[in-house]
Design an enzyme around this catalytic site. Structure first.
Site, PDB file in Angstrom:
ATOM      1  N   LYS A  51       0.948  -1.137  -0.132  1.00 12.56           N
ATOM      2  CA  LYS A  51      -0.070   0.035   0.077  1.00 12.56           C
ATOM      3  C   LYS A  51       1.051   1.445  -0.045  1.00 12.56           C
ATOM      4  CE  LYS A  51      -4.646  -0.944   0.105  1.00 12.56           C
ATOM      5  NZ  LYS A  51      -5.468  -0.583  -0.491  1.00 12.56           N
ATOM      6  N   SER A 302       0.554  -9.645  -0.209  1.00 17.96           N
ATOM      7  CA  SER A 302       0.781  -8.164  -0.476  1.00 17.96           C
ATOM      8  C   SER A 302       0.993  -7.660   1.097  1.00 17.96           C
ATOM      9  CB  SER A 302      -0.896  -7.784  -0.831  1.00 17.96           C
ATOM     10  OG  SER A 302      -1.719  -8.418   0.182  1.00 17.96           O
TER      11      SER A 302
END
Length: 320
Positions: A51, A302
């Site tokens: 992110k 992720s």
């Protein structure tokens, strides 16, 4: 609409800031999945998640007047840390609204980067509503976690790295929540290698993108608490939905038990700490949810920002 050039520009901005995370082959997971598995370790990225890429790129492209007003974001945790990091790097005041259920580790880390944290709601969408209220009240600049061109472009840089490291990849598998990651990676990957297969993975409890793509229009879901808190989103973004319709080949779902199993396998076999949302791609591969047999498959891990108490319960359950 975004182009490969936008992703390449984002990459130039991010180059001095982010880690170039490794793409690691795994014989164990290849045998389980019936394909050649290569793990992209974004759980080892700065702030513990991919992110940072999108959040930093968005803040870097803000106008001076937007920075002066300060930024606000809503997040289950990883986008929060990315925004806090990016804001601190640019000398910008940051306020982050996080769900009350956000892992303690993510809340603590976000505050450590200098952001003010407001806890509101049980899921992301409720935190988002609170953030919009605060934005209107104080005039902050909103940094959307997924439905923003600069954020999407930043996330797309992951695909460029993976295809540079291994041009022979036949498919990419990544988590899907609001769709920013899948949209960016799919757009970039298809531009570089049109034949590549793109598979998105959602938790069964929040399968809004899968339902929306099947219906051909936006669908909202009402889910329940999930191990994959980072992708517990009731509705995809408008821009991300259109990009995923265009570039993503398949969306599959995995269960809570399969997510927990993938987290445990990554601990045992790969020595990786990966959060629920970060493990859904591997869960889909080892459970053979998508048509990937015999292919070279890049699987995105992720993020690694998981609450240690949750890790303990998953280990205990696995031992039983």
């Amino acid at each position: 609409m975004l182009t490969l050039a936008d992703v390449q520009s984002a990459r130039e901005r991010l180059a001095p800031v982010i880690h170039r995370t490794a793409l690691i082959p795994s014989r164990t997971f290849s045998e389980l999945g019936g394909c050649e598995v290569f793990l992209k370790a974004e759980n080892l990225q700065k702030t513990g998640s991919f992110k940072l890429r999108g959040a930093y790129n968005r803040i870097a492209t803000l106008q001076a007047t937007e920075k002066a007003r300060g930024v606000i974001a809503s997040s289950a945790g990883n986008h929060a840390q990315g925004v806090a990091f990016g804001a601190a790097a640019h000398g910008v005041k940051a306020t982050i609204v996080m769900p009350e259920t956000a892992p303690v580790a993510k809340v603590t880390a976000t505050r450590a980067y200098g952001a003010e944290v407001v806890l509101a709601g049980r899921v992301y969408d409720e935190a988002y509503a609170k953030a919009r209220d605060l934005q209107e009240k104080h005039g902050y600049t909103f940094v959307h976690p997924f439905d923003d061109p600069s954020v999407i472009a930043g996330q797309g840089t992951i695909a460029l790295e993976m295809l540079e490291d291994l041009p022979e990849l036949d498919a990419l598998v990544m988590p899907v929540g609001g769709g920013g990651l899948a949209a960016g990676m799919a757009l970039a990957a298809k531009a570089v290698k049109p034949s590549i297969r793109i598979v998105g993975v959602e938790t069964e409890r929040y399968d809004a993108m899968a339902r929306s793509m099947a219906a051909g229009e936006m669908v909202m879901v009402q889910g329940s608490a999930s191990l994959a808190d980072g992708i517990s989103v009731k509705r995809p973004g408008d821009l991300t939905f259109e990009l995923c319709r265009r570039y993503v080949d398949e969306i599959v779902t995995v269960s809570e038990e399969e997510i927990a199993s993938a987290i445990l396998m990554l601990l045992e076999r790969a020595k990786f700490v990966v959060e629920g949302a970060g493990a859904v791609g591997l869960a889909a591969v080892v459970e053979r949810r998508a048509r990937l047999e015999g292919l070279k498959v890049g699987v995105l891990l992720s993020g690694g920002n998981i609450d240690i108490n949750l890790v303990s319960s998953i280990i205990e359950k696995g031992l039983v």
